[in-house]
Design a protein around this motif. Structure first.
Motif, PDB file in Angstrom:
ATOM      1  N   GLU A 162      46.941  32.446  49.049  1.00 28.27           N
ATOM      2  CA  GLU A 162      46.094  33.275  49.912  1.00 28.27           C
ATOM      3  C   GLU A 162      46.896  34.232  50.791  1.00 28.27           C
ATOM      4  O   GLU A 162      46.373  35.257  51.210  1.00 28.27           O
ATOM      5  CB  GLU A 162      45.177  32.403  50.763  1.00 28.27           C
ATOM      6  N   SER A 163      48.154  33.917  51.079  1.00 26.45           N
ATOM      7  CA  SER A 163      48.946  34.821  51.926  1.00 26.45           C
ATOM      8  C   SER A 163      49.711  35.858  51.112  1.00 26.45           C
ATOM      9  O   SER A 163      50.317  36.770  51.680  1.00 26.45           O
ATOM     10  CB  SER A 163      49.904  34.023  52.808  1.00 26.45           C
ATOM     11  N   ALA A 164      49.677  35.751  49.799  1.00 23.08           N
ATOM     12  CA  ALA A 164      50.395  36.696  48.943  1.00 23.08           C
ATOM     13  C   ALA A 164      49.762  38.083  49.034  1.00 23.08           C
ATOM     14  O   ALA A 164      48.541  38.220  49.125  1.00 23.08           O
ATOM     15  CB  ALA A 164      50.378  36.214  47.495  1.00 23.08           C
ATOM     16  N   SER A 165      50.594  39.088  49.009  1.00 21.02           N
ATOM     17  CA  SER A 165      50.073  40.456  49.043  1.00 21.02           C
ATOM     18  C   SER A 165      49.771  40.966  47.630  1.00 21.02           C
ATOM     19  O   SER A 165      49.197  42.032  47.470  1.00 21.02           O
ATOM     20  CB  SER A 165      51.064  41.388  49.745  1.00 21.02           C
ATOM     21  N   ASP A 166      50.155  40.174  46.625  1.00 18.30           N
ATOM     22  CA  ASP A 166      49.863  40.508  45.234  1.00 18.30           C
ATOM     23  C   ASP A 166      48.611  39.763  44.774  1.00 18.30           C
ATOM     24  O   ASP A 166      48.264  38.716  45.311  1.00 18.30           O
ATOM     25  CB  ASP A 166      51.020  40.097  44.324  1.00 18.30           C
TER      26      ASP A 166
ATOM     27  N   LEU B  20      40.631  43.560  44.173  1.00 16.37           N
ATOM     28  CA  LEU B  20      41.008  44.528  43.135  1.00 16.37           C
ATOM     29  C   LEU B  20      39.999  44.559  41.992  1.00 16.37           C
ATOM     30  O   LEU B  20      39.719  45.621  41.439  1.00 16.37           O
ATOM     31  CB  LEU B  20      42.395  44.205  42.578  1.00 16.37           C
ATOM     32  N   LEU B  21      39.488  43.392  41.634  1.00 18.62           N
ATOM     33  CA  LEU B  21      38.520  43.335  40.541  1.00 18.62           C
ATOM     34  C   LEU B  21      37.152  43.863  40.964  1.00 18.62           C
ATOM     35  O   LEU B  21      36.365  44.284  40.134  1.00 18.62           O
ATOM     36  CB  LEU B  21      38.383  41.896  40.031  1.00 18.62           C
ATOM     37  N   GLY B  22      36.872  43.803  42.262  1.00 19.05           N
ATOM     38  CA  GLY B  22      35.595  44.287  42.755  1.00 19.05           C
ATOM     39  C   GLY B  22      34.426  43.429  42.321  1.00 19.05           C
ATOM     40  O   GLY B  22      33.298  43.902  42.204  1.00 19.05           O
ATOM     41  N   VAL B  23      34.695  42.171  42.055  1.00 23.04           N
ATOM     42  CA  VAL B  23      33.670  41.229  41.591  1.00 23.04           C
ATOM     43  C   VAL B  23      33.698  40.025  42.539  1.00 23.04           C
ATOM     44  O   VAL B  23      34.770  39.578  42.914  1.00 23.04           O
ATOM     45  CB  VAL B  23      33.982  40.770  40.144  1.00 23.04           C
ATOM     46  N   PRO B  24      32.553  39.493  42.911  1.00 22.01           N
ATOM     47  CA  PRO B  24      32.549  38.320  43.793  1.00 22.01           C
ATOM     48  C   PRO B  24      33.325  37.149  43.179  1.00 22.01           C
ATOM     49  O   PRO B  24      33.321  36.961  41.955  1.00 22.01           O
ATOM     50  CB  PRO B  24      31.067  37.954  43.929  1.00 22.01           C
ATOM     51  N   ARG B  25      33.984  36.381  44.038  1.00 23.58           N
ATOM     52  CA  ARG B  25      34.802  35.245  43.586  1.00 23.58           C
ATOM     53  C   ARG B  25      34.003  34.317  42.667  1.00 23.58           C
ATOM     54  O   ARG B  25      34.523  33.826  41.671  1.00 23.58           O
ATOM     55  CB  ARG B  25      35.330  34.460  44.789  1.00 23.58           C
ATOM     56  N   GLU B  26      32.738  34.081  42.995  1.00 20.16           N
ATOM     57  CA  GLU B  26      31.920  33.172  42.184  1.00 20.16           C
ATOM     58  C   GLU B  26      31.823  33.646  40.738  1.00 20.16           C
ATOM     59  O   GLU B  26      31.666  32.845  39.826  1.00 20.16           O
ATOM     60  CB  GLU B  26      30.500  33.041  42.749  1.00 20.16           C
TER      61      GLU B  26
ATOM     62  N   VAL C  18      40.496  29.942  36.744  1.00 16.22           N
ATOM     63  CA  VAL C  18      40.173  28.763  37.545  1.00 16.22           C
ATOM     64  C   VAL C  18      40.420  29.014  39.032  1.00 16.22           C
ATOM     65  O   VAL C  18      39.961  28.248  39.871  1.00 16.22           O
ATOM     66  CB  VAL C  18      40.952  27.514  37.074  1.00 16.22           C
ATOM     67  N   ASP C  19      41.134  30.090  39.342  1.00 16.15           N
ATOM     68  CA  ASP C  19      41.374  30.426  40.744  1.00 16.15           C
ATOM     69  C   ASP C  19      41.810  31.884  40.824  1.00 16.15           C
ATOM     70  O   ASP C  19      42.384  32.423  39.877  1.00 16.15           O
ATOM     71  CB  ASP C  19      42.455  29.524  41.339  1.00 16.15           C
ATOM     72  N   ALA C  20      41.519  32.494  41.943  1.00 15.49           N
ATOM     73  CA  ALA C  20      41.941  33.876  42.203  1.00 15.49           C
ATOM     74  C   ALA C  20      42.007  34.050  43.714  1.00 15.49           C
ATOM     75  O   ALA C  20      41.133  33.573  44.427  1.00 15.49           O
ATOM     76  CB  ALA C  20      40.955  34.868  41.593  1.00 15.49           C
ATOM     77  N   ASN C  21      43.062  34.733  44.170  1.00 13.87           N
ATOM     78  CA  ASN C  21      43.157  34.935  45.612  1.00 13.87           C
ATOM     79  C   ASN C  21      42.298  36.132  46.028  1.00 13.87           C
ATOM     80  O   ASN C  21      41.724  36.846  45.192  1.00 13.87           O
ATOM     81  CB  ASN C  21      44.611  35.071  46.064  1.00 13.87           C
ATOM     82  N   ASP C  22      42.210  36.348  47.348  1.00 15.17           N
ATOM     83  CA  ASP C  22      41.372  37.420  47.880  1.00 15.17           C
ATOM     84  C   ASP C  22      41.811  38.795  47.384  1.00 15.17           C
ATOM     85  O   ASP C  22      40.971  39.667  47.143  1.00 15.17           O
ATOM     86  CB  ASP C  22      41.385  37.402  49.411  1.00 15.17           C
TER      87      ASP C  22
END
Length: 188
Positions: free
Chosen positions: A118-122, A144-150, A135-139
């Motif tokens: 979560e603290s990564a800038s990438d 960047l994807l422009g899609v909700p995390r869910e 299975v996981d993606a940070n903020d």
């Protein structure tokens, strides 16, 4: 106090670090060995158990004579006498220290992972090597994807990149990374 111990398994000595004869001589020895932070809670539960609750199923810490702390899972039932009063208890205690320590280590590792991701800038996206699902993606990745995390979680990795021909190299890099570094891509 009217309490006395009628039988103690030989495994008592291995878990509690005392002789069974110590418990025969002092039926509250087990209670006095409960970790100070757990003693009040277990005392209250035990008192309600002796006054009528039919079962006892708790995890708590004990401090054994050499000063080490162990976790135990204590399960018991009270048997009612002729007057309907609980007058005899039967129970088992299992040493769950190794399991608790493993869970603590796993939790610590998960917290470190979460903080790093979560603290990564990438953008970081974790893909299951077998199912190829996210299975996981940070903020940053979600932004960047422009899609909700869910919606990102559960997507196939092939659906992450646009159909734009400029991204074909990126897609190939992702496939190679997943193929050759499964530990980085696996959620397990």
């Amino acid at each position: 106090d009217g309490e006395r111990c009628l039988f103690v398994s030989p495994s008592f000595e291995g878990i509690w670090g005392c002789k069974a004869s110590d418990l025969y001589n002092d039926s509250m020895l087990w209670f006095n060995m409960i970790h100070p932070e757990d003693r009040e809670r277990i005392g209250e539960i035990y008192m309600s158990f002796t006054r009528g609750e039919s079962s006892f199923d708790e995890e708590y810490r004990i401090v054994i004579p050499d000063g080490r702390v162990r976790w135990v899972h204590d399960k018991g039932v009270f048997l009612r006498g002729k007057e309907g009063v609980n007058n005899r208890g039967v129970g088992t205690v299992i040493d769950i220290t190794d399991s608790k320590l493993a869970l603590e280590a796993l939790s610590d590792s998960e917290q470190k992972y979460r903080m790093l991701v979560e603290s990564a800038s990438d953008a970081i996206i974790v893909i299951d090597a077998e199912s190829q699902e996210v299975v996981d993606a940070n903020d940053v990745a979600v932004s960047l994807l422009g899609v909700p995390r869910e919606k990102v979680i559960g997507m196939q990795h092939k659906d992450l990149h646009p159909k734009d021909p400029h991204f074909k190299g990126y897609a190939g890099d992702c496939e190679n990374m997943i193929r050759y570094t499964p530990l980085l891509a696996s959620a397990s």
